[in-house]
Design a protein around this motif. Structure first.
Motif, PDB file in Angstrom:
ATOM      1  N   PHE A 199       1.651   5.310   0.556  1.00 15.60           N
ATOM      2  CA  PHE A 199       1.271   6.397   1.451  1.00 15.60           C
ATOM      3  C   PHE A 199       0.924   7.601   0.596  1.00 15.60           C
ATOM      4  O   PHE A 199       1.784   8.188  -0.062  1.00 15.60           O
ATOM      5  N   THR A 200      -0.332   7.989   0.603  1.00 14.07           N
ATOM      6  CA  THR A 200      -0.785   9.066  -0.274  1.00 14.07           C
ATOM      7  C   THR A 200      -0.872  10.386   0.496  1.00 14.07           C
ATOM      8  O   THR A 200      -0.821  10.425   1.712  1.00 14.07           O
ATOM      9  N   LYS A 201      -1.041  11.454  -0.280  1.00 17.86           N
ATOM     10  CA  LYS A 201      -1.193  12.767   0.338  1.00 17.86           C
ATOM     11  C   LYS A 201      -2.452  12.837   1.190  1.00 17.86           C
ATOM     12  O   LYS A 201      -2.464  13.458   2.240  1.00 17.86           O
ATOM     13  N   SER A 202      -3.506  12.209   0.739  1.00 14.65           N
ATOM     14  CA  SER A 202      -4.754  12.245   1.514  1.00 14.65           C
ATOM     15  C   SER A 202      -4.595  11.483   2.828  1.00 14.65           C
ATOM     16  O   SER A 202      -5.153  11.889   3.855  1.00 14.65           O
ATOM     17  N   MET A 203      -3.827  10.405   2.835  1.00 18.96           N
ATOM     18  CA  MET A 203      -3.573   9.672   4.090  1.00 18.96           C
ATOM     19  C   MET A 203      -2.763  10.555   5.051  1.00 18.96           C
ATOM     20  O   MET A 203      -3.059  10.622   6.248  1.00 18.96           O
ATOM     21  N   ALA A 204      -1.751  11.246   4.540  1.00 12.98           N
ATOM     22  CA  ALA A 204      -0.930  12.129   5.362  1.00 12.98           C
ATOM     23  C   ALA A 204      -1.779  13.259   5.931  1.00 12.98           C
ATOM     24  O   ALA A 204      -1.664  13.615   7.108  1.00 12.98           O
ATOM     25  N   GLU A 214       0.851  -1.177   0.000  1.00 18.79           N
ATOM     26  CA  GLU A 214       0.000   0.000   0.000  1.00 18.79           C
ATOM     27  C   GLU A 214       0.892   1.234   0.000  1.00 18.79           C
ATOM     28  O   GLU A 214       1.882   1.301   0.721  1.00 18.79           O
ATOM     29  N   ASN A 246      -5.043  13.213   6.473  1.00 15.77           N
ATOM     30  CA  ASN A 246      -5.939  12.661   7.482  1.00 15.77           C
ATOM     31  C   ASN A 246      -5.218  12.412   8.802  1.00 15.77           C
ATOM     32  O   ASN A 246      -5.770  12.656   9.878  1.00 15.77           O
ATOM     33  N   ILE A 247      -3.986  11.921   8.729  1.00 20.09           N
ATOM     34  CA  ILE A 247      -3.196  11.706   9.952  1.00 20.09           C
ATOM     35  C   ILE A 247      -2.913  13.050  10.625  1.00 20.09           C
ATOM     36  O   ILE A 247      -3.038  13.194  11.842  1.00 20.09           O
TER      37      ILE A 247
END
Length: 144
Positions: A5-10, A3, A12-13
């Protein structure tokens, strides 16, 4: 299972962590504002205690002593000096009045400040007030 690590995941974190820590900060602030009045001894604040605090600051007592863990470590902790001196403001005043040359040989002595009787009473009442604050048993021993 690979998987990325996308900008949207970053994002959200980042936002989730920020929201979490803001909530923790607000919770701790709320707890402090409700707990502090029960512990801070504000009911015993008087004009004499305020004078003692002024004497404490004007003579830079914190430059040598600690008070409730804050200050210099050259001289003893004074957060419990009232209890250490047998719950006596007279003993505190007598110690402050005593001449440095009457000190214990080989130990540091407190300088003579030539305080008036009113200032001595103020500093003694301030130290009494400080030692009656609920500090959750700080300092950990009676000797400071």
């Amino acid at each position: 299972m690979h998987e990325t690590f996308t900008k949207s995941m970053a994002r959200n974190i980042y936002y989730g962590g920020a929201a979490f820590f803001v909530l923790v900060f607000l919770g701790l602030t709320f707890d402090t504002t409700h707990t502090l009045p029960k512990r801070d001894n504000r009911a015993n604040l008087t004009e004499t205690v305020a004078l003692g605090k002024k004497v404490w600051e004007n003579n830079n007592c914190i430059g040598c002593h600690t008070l409730l863990g804050e200050g210099a470590y050259f001289a003893p902790e004074l957060g419990n000096v009232y209890k250490r001196f047998g719950n006596s403001t007279e003993a505190i005043k007598a110690f402050i009045r005593s001449r440095p040359e009457n000190g214990v040989p080989g130990r540091r002595s407190m300088p003579q400040f030539h305080l008036t009787d009113q200032e001595l009473e103020g500093i003694a009442q301030f130290l009494k007030y400080s030692s009656e604050i609920n500090t959750a048993n700080w300092p950990p021993n009676i000797q400071g």
